[in-house]
Design an enzyme around this catalytic site. Structure first.
Site, PDB file in Angstrom:
ATOM      1  N   ASP A  91      37.042  34.370  42.013  1.00  0.00           N
ATOM      2  CA  ASP A  91      36.636  34.646  43.079  1.00  0.00           C
ATOM      3  C   ASP A  91      36.176  32.925  43.443  1.00  0.00           C
ATOM      4  OD1 ASP A  91      34.482  34.637  42.630  1.00  0.00           O
ATOM      5  OD2 ASP A  91      34.351  36.216  43.935  1.00  0.00           O
ATOM      6  N   SER A  92      36.171  32.965  44.050  1.00  0.00           N
ATOM      7  CA  SER A  92      36.034  31.577  44.699  1.00  0.00           C
ATOM      8  C   SER A  92      34.404  31.031  45.364  1.00  0.00           C
ATOM      9  CB  SER A  92      36.831  30.440  45.522  1.00  0.00           C
ATOM     10  OG  SER A  92      36.389  31.477  47.305  1.00  0.00           O
ATOM     11  N   GLY A  93      33.806  32.359  45.204  1.00  0.00           N
ATOM     12  CA  GLY A  93      32.775  32.109  45.769  1.00  0.00           C
ATOM     13  C   GLY A  93      32.777  32.546  46.943  1.00  0.00           C
ATOM     14  N   GLY A  94      33.312  31.712  47.840  1.00  0.00           N
ATOM     15  CA  GLY A  94      33.749  31.522  49.243  1.00  0.00           C
ATOM     16  C   GLY A  94      32.847  33.289  50.193  1.00  0.00           C
ATOM     17  N   ASP A 145      38.275  29.394  50.421  1.00  0.00           N
ATOM     18  CA  ASP A 145      38.530  29.806  51.120  1.00  0.00           C
ATOM     19  C   ASP A 145      37.238  30.068  52.474  1.00  0.00           C
ATOM     20  OD1 ASP A 145      37.821  31.910  50.051  1.00  0.00           O
ATOM     21  OD2 ASP A 145      39.705  33.207  52.044  1.00  0.00           O
ATOM     22  N   GLN A 206      44.917  32.866  55.047  1.00  0.00           N
ATOM     23  CA  GLN A 206      43.908  33.942  56.825  1.00  0.00           C
ATOM     24  C   GLN A 206      44.502  34.183  57.468  1.00  0.00           C
ATOM     25  OE1 GLN A 206      41.028  34.970  56.259  1.00  0.00           O
ATOM     26  NE2 GLN A 206      40.481  34.361  53.927  1.00  0.00           N
ATOM     27  N   GLY A 233      40.168  38.067  53.933  1.00  0.00           N
ATOM     28  CA  GLY A 233      39.744  38.508  55.209  1.00  0.00           C
ATOM     29  C   GLY A 233      39.466  39.864  55.313  1.00  0.00           C
ATOM     30  N   ASP A 283      41.281  44.180  44.103  1.00  0.00           N
ATOM     31  CA  ASP A 283      40.425  44.479  43.240  1.00  0.00           C
ATOM     32  C   ASP A 283      39.463  45.464  44.507  1.00  0.00           C
ATOM     33  OD1 ASP A 283      39.939  41.771  45.120  1.00  0.00           O
ATOM     34  OD2 ASP A 283      37.702  42.699  44.294  1.00  0.00           O
ATOM     35  N   CYS A 321      42.033  64.871  35.665  1.00  0.00           N
ATOM     36  CA  CYS A 321      41.827  63.978  34.911  1.00  0.00           C
ATOM     37  C   CYS A 321      41.460  63.903  33.321  1.00  0.00           C
ATOM     38  CB  CYS A 321      40.186  63.431  36.093  1.00  0.00           C
ATOM     39  SG  CYS A 321      39.668  61.530  34.914  1.00  0.00           S
ATOM     40  N   CYS A 323      39.343  62.054  31.762  1.00  0.00           N
ATOM     41  CA  CYS A 323      38.931  60.609  30.965  1.00  0.00           C
ATOM     42  C   CYS A 323      37.706  61.440  29.851  1.00  0.00           C
ATOM     43  CB  CYS A 323      37.511  59.734  32.489  1.00  0.00           C
ATOM     44  SG  CYS A 323      36.609  61.077  32.815  1.00  0.00           S
ATOM     45  N   CYS A 326      35.122  64.044  32.507  1.00  0.00           N
ATOM     46  CA  CYS A 326      35.947  65.004  32.853  1.00  0.00           C
ATOM     47  C   CYS A 326      36.338  66.009  31.971  1.00  0.00           C
ATOM     48  CB  CYS A 326      37.323  65.013  33.799  1.00  0.00           C
ATOM     49  SG  CYS A 326      36.757  64.336  34.872  1.00  0.00           S
ATOM     50  N   HIS A 352      34.846  58.094  35.564  1.00  0.00           N
ATOM     51  CA  HIS A 352      35.529  58.129  36.548  1.00  0.00           C
ATOM     52  C   HIS A 352      35.804  57.901  36.584  1.00  0.00           C
ATOM     53  CE1 HIS A 352      37.267  61.535  37.995  1.00  0.00           C
ATOM     54  NE2 HIS A 352      37.042  60.672  38.860  1.00  0.00           N
TER      55      HIS A 352
HETATM   56 ZN   LIG Z   1      37.880  61.872  35.172  1.00  0.00          ZN
END
Ligand SMILES: [Zn+2]
Length: 391
Positions: A91-94, A145, A206, A233, A283, A321, A323, A326, A352
């Site tokens: 990311d830009s850090g903004g 931004d 934005q 934003g 993200d 699930c 994973c 689980c 999980h």
């Molecule tokens: Zn799981």
């Protein structure tokens, strides 16, 4: 190797595609686990590779302050330094400057702030943010931004959106100067050690909650010309239906042949609803942060593992699930670990939650490929609401 994107399937406004980067392909729509300081809290890179994470997000603000982009560049860049061979977006850090740093002041040149670590003074300009990310060597760099708090009136949002556009032009100019002649994998130019010659740069739309400002921002950002575009934003406290509407209104202003990244969102429902409106990349800290607080996302809605009702519950967290958590452990055991303050509680819960997010995206991609995204979407929401009615 350089950046490219190809849409392979569409279903309504939902798209499936492949984003190629200097460190490999990303199947989209994709979720990027957040590795704030070069690590995803609670889990190892090995676990992330095993669960099929194509790409990680790193936070420029944190890495710039500690250990510093110079130190990381001397180690060969972020991939080498953190031992992650797959794609990375920084990311830009903004966002962190606006949410974490003390005593920040925004001017045309950039944003001045004091580090939340030691109070030291820093100036982040659009150009400096390009340089930092060039030294980090991520596969995708974001432009600086301005991030406003919600709610902000149009009298604040318009000048901020216009400044973000001016910053985007400066960031692109700096990026093109650094990467004008790409050749060897790493090179030094303008005093910057570029550690990934295949880096791409994304612009950010934005404009707050105003449809008009969003459209203006989108058109202006696209006119500058980036490898792809993000919507920033959002997920800052506005109602969910407002966010969905902005996403729906903004994606048609962005090129069909470039990835669209919705920054910092969101819940599993947000992912499905945003894909339905044409988003390709996500993200969010929710799956990892909430895991450490004992909240597990499941196909039947979120559960809080610390609740007394799970004390003698021998079922896995999510029976649907596959994973490691689980397949191996009961809700009763996970509740015990959480209450006992065991580190493994964070690790197993995070494994999980990330698996659940990545698997939801896998199911979305399959549904789009078979042109049954709408039925997947309906079934997904029904499963969540059935649980809410039960409890
Ligand atoms: Zn799981």
């Amino acid at each position: 190797m350089s950046f490219s994107f190809r849409v392979t399937h569409t279903d309504g406004r939902a798209r499936r595609g492949v984003m190629a980067t200097a460190h490999g392909d990303v199947q989209t729509p994709a979720f990027m686990p957040v590795g704030t300081q070069g690590a995803v809290k609670g889990v190892l890179h090995r676990d992330l590779e095993q669960m099929g994470a194509d790409i990680l997000l790193g936070n420029t603000y944190h890495l710039y302050l500690r250990p510093g982009d110079d130190l990381i560049a001397r180690r060969g860049g972020l991939h080498a330094f953190i031992g992650w061979p797959r794609p990375i977006l920084t990311d830009s850090g903004g966002y962190q400057v606006f949410s974490l740093a003390a005593r920040r002041t925004v001017a045309e040149d950039g944003v001045k702030f004091q580090s939340h670590l030691d109070g030291s003074a820093h100036l982040l300009t659009p150009e400096k943010v390009v340089d930092i990310q060039a030294q980090l060597g991520s596969d995708i760099a974001m432009v600086l931004d301005e991030c406003l708090a919600h709610p902000s009136g149009d009298e604040l949002v318009r000048p901020s959106m216009e400044r973000t556009l001016r910053w985007a032009r400066r960031a692109r100019a700096r990026f093109l100067t650094l990467y004008e002649k790409r050749g060897r994998e790493s090179f030094s130019r303008e005093g910057v050690l570029v550690t990934n010659s295949g880096q791409a740069q994304f612009g950010i739309v934005q404009g707050g909650t105003s449809a008009e400002l969003r459209e203006e921002s989108a058109r202006g950002t696209v006119a500058i010309g980036f490898e792809a575009y993000a919507i920033g934003g959002l997920s800052v406290g506005e109602p969910t239906d407002v966010m969905y509407k902005i996403v729906a209104d903004t994606t048609p202003c962005l090129p069909e042949d470039r990835p669209r990244y919705l920054m910092g969102t969101g819940t599993p429902r947000d992912l499905v609803e945003s894909v339905a409106r044409g988003i390709d990349l996500f993200d969010c800290v929710l799956p990892t942060r909430n895991a450490r607080n004992g909240q597990l996302f499941t196909s039947e809605g979120p559960i809080n593992i610390k609740n007394a009702q799970y004390a003698e519950d021998d079922r896995p967290p999510d029976p649907a699930c596959s994973c490691y958590t689980c397949r191996t452990f009961s809700r009763a055991y996970l509740r015990h670990l959480f209450r006992a303050g065991e580190i493994n509680a964070s690790t197993l819960n995070t494994l999980h939650n990330l698996h659940f997010y990545l698997d939801t995206l896998r199911q979305i991609r399959d549904a789009i490929a078979f042109r049954r995204f709408e039925s997947f979407r309906t079934a997904f929401h029904q499963s969540l609401s059935r649980h809410l009615h039960d409890s």
